[in-house]
Design a protein around this motif. Sequence first.
Motif, PDB file in Angstrom:
ATOM      1  N   CYS A 104       9.169  29.141  -3.655  1.00  0.00           N
ATOM      2  CA  CYS A 104       9.934  27.880  -3.649  1.00  0.00           C
ATOM      3  C   CYS A 104      10.021  27.101  -4.878  1.00  0.00           C
ATOM      4  O   CYS A 104       9.365  27.617  -5.836  1.00  0.00           O
ATOM      5  N   ARG A 118       4.660  30.998  -4.344  1.00  0.00           N
ATOM      6  CA  ARG A 118       4.378  29.642  -5.053  1.00  0.00           C
ATOM      7  C   ARG A 118       2.603  29.364  -5.476  1.00  0.00           C
ATOM      8  O   ARG A 118       2.367  29.134  -6.716  1.00  0.00           O
ATOM      9  N   HIS A 148       9.326  24.253   3.191  1.00  0.00           N
ATOM     10  CA  HIS A 148       9.669  25.545   2.764  1.00  0.00           C
ATOM     11  C   HIS A 148       8.839  26.587   3.619  1.00  0.00           C
ATOM     12  O   HIS A 148       7.734  26.404   4.318  1.00  0.00           O
ATOM     13  N   CYS A 165       6.620  20.251   0.336  1.00  0.00           N
ATOM     14  CA  CYS A 165       6.598  21.664   0.399  1.00  0.00           C
ATOM     15  C   CYS A 165       6.279  22.314   1.747  1.00  0.00           C
ATOM     16  O   CYS A 165       6.819  22.943   2.439  1.00  0.00           O
ATOM     17  N   CYS A 174       9.578  24.272  -5.650  1.00  0.00           N
ATOM     18  CA  CYS A 174       8.345  23.342  -6.143  1.00  0.00           C
ATOM     19  C   CYS A 174       7.738  23.764  -7.158  1.00  0.00           C
ATOM     20  O   CYS A 174       7.092  23.066  -7.927  1.00  0.00           O
TER      21      CYS A 174
HETATM   22 ZN   LIG Z   1       7.890  24.299  -1.886  1.00  0.00          ZN
END
Ligand SMILES: [Zn+2]
Length: 239
Positions: A216, A150, A142, A138, A218
């Motif tokens: 994101c 997130r 990202h 991540c 994730c």
């Molecule tokens: Zn991420």
Amino acid sequence: MAKQGNWLLKALEPDVRSRFTPRLRQVQLVRGELLLSPGETVSKVFFPEGALIGLISATAAGDTVQTAMVGWDGALGVFEACGTRQSAFMAEVQVEGAAWAMAATDYRLMYAASETLRTAVHKYVEILLTEARQFVACNALHSVEARLSRSVLEALDRSRDGRILPATQEVLAQMLGVQRTTVTAAIAQLQAVGAVRSTRGVLEVVDEAALEAAACCCRETLREARAEIYAADDEACDD
Ligand SMILES: [Zn+2]
């Protein structure tokens, strides 16, 4: 999973629970409270119910970054108390709230007495390792805005209040390992689309769907991975 009680304590068999409950002490953790420092002997373990604890690693130059969060779905010190008995990180309370504290000596007895607790702790190791691997990806792939979204959603998942995160921009910057000005710019972007509102030391989610849209992928990857690990644990407990 329901945000009630602490997941690891709920794994205890009734007879083990009744034996060890008197050795648990309910504490109210205060924001900013330092629970562990690097090199410190782990004398107590903590099972949060409403509190959120950040695990913070430091470089030799003194820079710090948060590397994990511990909430109702985990515990602080449960690996180290049975291993080196020393902390390699700093643990600081990020969101105040209730937790159960137990002396490490009592925890070791409880760990030895409960197979379902050992299974739950092993699953918790898997969850933390899965998160750590995903966070490396991540961080590399990202944007700060997506990572902030997130991280805020995951912090709220782990605390009692699903809407208000009492975290300063300094704390959010430490969560992401970026400069405070970078977080300020990311929050401004999220405010512009109506996802959050930032006031002094508090980030309020105004539109959860908008924040989820900004987060994101994730978040979903980790949600699915955790669900699989929890489910596997439930099946093991049913044996
Ligand atoms: Zn991420």
